[in-house]
Write a protein that holds these residues in place. Structure first.
Motif, PDB file in Angstrom:
ATOM      1  N   GLU A  22       0.244 -10.661 -46.307  1.00 20.28           N
ATOM      2  CA  GLU A  22       1.083 -11.642 -45.640  1.00 20.28           C
ATOM      3  C   GLU A  22       1.898 -10.838 -44.638  1.00 20.28           C
ATOM      4  OE1 GLU A  22       0.545 -14.757 -45.897  1.00 20.28           O
ATOM      5  OE2 GLU A  22      -0.680 -14.656 -47.703  1.00 20.28           O
ATOM      6  N   THR A  23       2.136 -11.427 -43.471  1.00 22.41           N
ATOM      7  CA  THR A  23       2.699 -10.666 -42.370  1.00 22.41           C
ATOM      8  C   THR A  23       3.828 -11.421 -41.671  1.00 22.41           C
ATOM      9  OG1 THR A  23       1.117 -11.579 -40.783  1.00 22.41           O
ATOM     10  CG2 THR A  23       0.445  -9.572 -41.979  1.00 22.41           C
ATOM     11  N   THR A  24       4.422 -10.743 -40.704  1.00 20.74           N
ATOM     12  CA  THR A  24       5.527 -11.330 -39.943  1.00 20.74           C
ATOM     13  C   THR A  24       5.050 -12.324 -38.899  1.00 20.74           C
ATOM     14  OG1 THR A  24       5.476  -9.487 -38.368  1.00 20.74           O
ATOM     15  CG2 THR A  24       7.011  -9.307 -40.246  1.00 20.74           C
ATOM     16  N   GLY A  25       3.761 -12.430 -38.700  1.00 17.33           N
ATOM     17  CA  GLY A  25       3.201 -13.343 -37.710  1.00 17.33           C
ATOM     18  C   GLY A  25       1.716 -13.100 -37.567  1.00 17.33           C
ATOM     19  N   LEU A  26       1.161 -13.574 -36.465  1.00 20.01           N
ATOM     20  CA  LEU A  26      -0.278 -13.431 -36.246  1.00 20.01           C
ATOM     21  C   LEU A  26      -0.626 -12.507 -35.086  1.00 20.01           C
ATOM     22  CD1 LEU A  26      -1.368 -17.145 -36.786  1.00 20.01           C
ATOM     23  CD2 LEU A  26      -1.562 -15.228 -38.387  1.00 20.01           C
ATOM     24  N   TYR A  47       5.871  -5.804 -51.944  1.00 21.19           N
ATOM     25  CA  TYR A  47       6.560  -6.387 -50.794  1.00 21.19           C
ATOM     26  C   TYR A  47       7.248  -5.296 -49.971  1.00 21.19           C
ATOM     27  CZ  TYR A  47       6.081 -10.652 -53.567  1.00 21.19           C
ATOM     28  OH  TYR A  47       5.591 -11.702 -54.305  1.00 21.19           O
ATOM     29  N   VAL A  48       7.393  -5.563 -48.681  1.00 23.31           N
ATOM     30  CA  VAL A  48       8.022  -4.649 -47.730  1.00 23.31           C
ATOM     31  C   VAL A  48       9.018  -5.440 -46.886  1.00 23.31           C
ATOM     32  CG1 VAL A  48       7.607  -3.126 -45.748  1.00 23.31           C
ATOM     33  CG2 VAL A  48       5.864  -3.340 -47.527  1.00 23.31           C
ATOM     34  N   VAL A  49      10.192  -4.863 -46.645  1.00 23.95           N
ATOM     35  CA  VAL A  49      11.109  -5.455 -45.672  1.00 23.95           C
ATOM     36  C   VAL A  49      10.599  -5.012 -44.301  1.00 23.95           C
ATOM     37  CG1 VAL A  49      13.459  -5.535 -44.763  1.00 23.95           C
ATOM     38  CG2 VAL A  49      13.086  -5.380 -47.233  1.00 23.95           C
ATOM     39  N   PRO A  50      10.140  -5.939 -43.469  1.00 23.42           N
ATOM     40  CA  PRO A  50       9.580  -5.538 -42.176  1.00 23.42           C
ATOM     41  C   PRO A  50      10.657  -5.060 -41.215  1.00 23.42           C
ATOM     42  CG  PRO A  50       9.723  -7.920 -42.316  1.00 23.42           C
ATOM     43  CD  PRO A  50      10.129  -7.392 -43.663  1.00 23.42           C
ATOM     44  N   GLN A  51      10.246  -4.236 -40.256  1.00 26.66           N
ATOM     45  CA  GLN A  51      11.164  -3.725 -39.230  1.00 26.66           C
ATOM     46  C   GLN A  51      11.367  -4.744 -38.112  1.00 26.66           C
ATOM     47  OE1 GLN A  51      12.747  -0.692 -39.762  1.00 26.66           O
ATOM     48  NE2 GLN A  51      11.721  -1.020 -41.719  1.00 26.66           N
ATOM     49  N   CYS A  52      10.407  -5.635 -37.932  1.00 22.36           N
ATOM     50  CA  CYS A  52      10.522  -6.650 -36.881  1.00 22.36           C
ATOM     51  C   CYS A  52      10.846  -8.013 -37.498  1.00 22.36           C
ATOM     52  CB  CYS A  52       9.238  -6.719 -36.043  1.00 22.36           C
ATOM     53  SG  CYS A  52       7.816  -7.415 -36.902  1.00 22.36           S
ATOM     54  N   ARG A  53      11.229  -8.926 -36.658  1.00 21.77           N
ATOM     55  CA  ARG A  53      11.606 -10.274 -37.087  1.00 21.77           C
ATOM     56  C   ARG A  53      10.379 -11.048 -37.583  1.00 21.77           C
ATOM     57  NH1 ARG A  53      11.728 -14.337 -33.401  1.00 21.77           N
ATOM     58  NH2 ARG A  53      12.625 -16.249 -34.166  1.00 21.77           N
ATOM     59  N   ILE A  54      10.559 -11.820 -38.641  1.00 20.36           N
ATOM     60  CA  ILE A  54       9.492 -12.704 -39.103  1.00 20.36           C
ATOM     61  C   ILE A  54       9.482 -13.916 -38.188  1.00 20.36           C
ATOM     62  CG2 ILE A  54       8.618 -14.139 -40.990  1.00 20.36           C
ATOM     63  CD1 ILE A  54       9.961 -12.206 -42.955  1.00 20.36           C
ATOM     64  N   GLN A  55       8.332 -14.201 -37.581  1.00 22.93           N
ATOM     65  CA  GLN A  55       8.229 -15.327 -36.660  1.00 22.93           C
ATOM     66  C   GLN A  55       8.462 -16.636 -37.418  1.00 22.93           C
ATOM     67  OE1 GLN A  55       4.378 -14.875 -34.832  1.00 22.93           O
ATOM     68  NE2 GLN A  55       4.964 -12.982 -33.793  1.00 22.93           N
ATOM     69  N   PRO A  56       9.124 -17.594 -36.782  1.00 20.04           N
ATOM     70  CA  PRO A  56       9.442 -18.859 -37.466  1.00 20.04           C
ATOM     71  C   PRO A  56       8.223 -19.556 -38.085  1.00 20.04           C
ATOM     72  CG  PRO A  56      10.619 -18.720 -35.388  1.00 20.04           C
ATOM     73  CD  PRO A  56       9.683 -17.547 -35.427  1.00 20.04           C
ATOM     74  N   GLY A  57       7.091 -19.553 -37.391  1.00 21.50           N
ATOM     75  CA  GLY A  57       5.890 -20.186 -37.941  1.00 21.50           C
ATOM     76  C   GLY A  57       5.413 -19.486 -39.202  1.00 21.50           C
ATOM     77  N   PHE A  64       8.844 -16.471 -46.512  1.00 21.82           N
ATOM     78  CA  PHE A  64       9.599 -15.213 -46.438  1.00 21.82           C
ATOM     79  C   PHE A  64      10.746 -15.321 -45.447  1.00 21.82           C
ATOM     80  CE2 PHE A  64       5.547 -13.302 -47.939  1.00 21.82           C
ATOM     81  CZ  PHE A  64       6.055 -12.670 -49.058  1.00 21.82           C
ATOM     82  N   LYS A  65      11.848 -14.651 -45.810  1.00 25.05           N
ATOM     83  CA  LYS A  65      13.009 -14.565 -44.923  1.00 25.05           C
ATOM     84  C   LYS A  65      13.702 -13.239 -45.194  1.00 25.05           C
ATOM     85  CE  LYS A  65      17.397 -16.774 -43.832  1.00 25.05           C
ATOM     86  NZ  LYS A  65      18.327 -17.846 -44.147  1.00 25.05           N
ATOM     87  N   VAL A  66      14.177 -12.596 -44.133  1.00 27.44           N
ATOM     88  CA  VAL A  66      14.958 -11.372 -44.280  1.00 27.44           C
ATOM     89  C   VAL A  66      16.400 -11.694 -43.947  1.00 27.44           C
ATOM     90  CG1 VAL A  66      15.327  -9.023 -43.419  1.00 27.44           C
ATOM     91  CG2 VAL A  66      12.997  -9.883 -43.692  1.00 27.44           C
ATOM     92  N   HIS A  67      17.288 -11.283 -44.854  1.00 25.05           N
ATOM     93  CA  HIS A  67      18.724 -11.475 -44.624  1.00 25.05           C
ATOM     94  C   HIS A  67      19.432 -10.202 -45.082  1.00 25.05           C
ATOM     95  CE1 HIS A  67      22.496 -13.540 -44.115  1.00 25.05           C
ATOM     96  NE2 HIS A  67      22.841 -13.235 -45.360  1.00 25.05           N
ATOM     97  N   LYS A  68      20.177  -9.572 -44.167  1.00 26.35           N
ATOM     98  CA  LYS A  68      20.917  -8.339 -44.452  1.00 26.35           C
ATOM     99  C   LYS A  68      20.019  -7.273 -45.070  1.00 26.35           C
ATOM    100  CE  LYS A  68      25.402 -10.522 -44.739  1.00 26.35           C
ATOM    101  NZ  LYS A  68      26.623 -10.728 -45.510  1.00 26.35           N
TER     102      LYS A  68
END
Length: 195
Positions: A22-26, A47-57, A64-68
């Motif tokens: 599962e990824t931050t986008g396509l 699981y990994v906290v990604p370095q880039c933003r997870i795309q809304p789609g 998944f959501k990253v917060h702090k």
């Protein structure tokens, strides 16, 4: 790949490992958020906290959501590892199973290139490649085997629903690989019973 002794088939020796990301986008620059693999009763789910933003789609589909700098799945905090720890653990999992064949749905065009990029970034590609005997993408296989069916979609979720009559929590890598393992092994048993 190991050579077979006379009378033995390679299939008897070769372990199958079903894997998914599962990824931050396509897009080509997306990152891994979840890596899961199963082989029979063995499983790996990291699981990994990604370095880039997870795309809304992607966030909407996967939950998944990253917060702090913490990763949440459907509003629940999940334990994470560094990308390097995840990839090293995946390689160890593969080695434990003795040079298995990797299987996934739509991995040729998406998961494998993304995985290769992450392995290259961390200089782990040679270790990974020496741990597997190859990769099989079930998407083109399904399209070929079921080309005369009335299926409207060859997405994994649709195949599991249409062929097995099962619903599952799609877009969770662990649930996806468990469903794919069931789909392939059930299909294989049906083919063998017809011979």
């Amino acid at each position: 790949m190991e050579k077979s002794e006379p009378g033995e088939t390679t299939r008897e020796k070769l372990q199958l490992v079903f894997f998914d990301l599962e990824t931050t986008g396509l897009g080509q620059n997306c990152e891994i958020v979840q890596l899961a693999a199963v082989s029979g009763g063995h499983s790996l789910n990291l699981y990994v906290v990604p370095q880039c933003r997870i795309q809304p789609g992607a966030a909407k589909v996967t939950g998944f959501k990253v917060h702090k700098r913490k990763l949440y799945l459907h509003h629940q905090l999940v334990f994470t590892n560094s990308l390097k720890e995840v990839l090293v653990s995946f390689i160890a999992f593969l080695r434990m199973l003795g040079h298995p064949l990797l299987i996934g749905h739509n991995i040729r065009c998406f998961d494998c290139p993304l995985l290769a990029r992450a392995l290259d970034k961390l200089d782990l590609r040679a270790q990974f490649e020496s741990s597997v005997s190859g990769c099989v993408d079930t998407l083109p296989m399904a399209r070929e085997m079921l080309k005369n069916s009335d299926l409207q979609s060859f997405r994994q979720e649709n195949l599991v629903t249409e062929l097995l009559g099962l619903n599952y929590k799609a877009h969770d890598a662990l649930e996806d690989v468990r469903a794919l393992q069931t789909l392939l092994l059930t299909g294989q048993a049906q083919v063998l019973s017809m011979q």
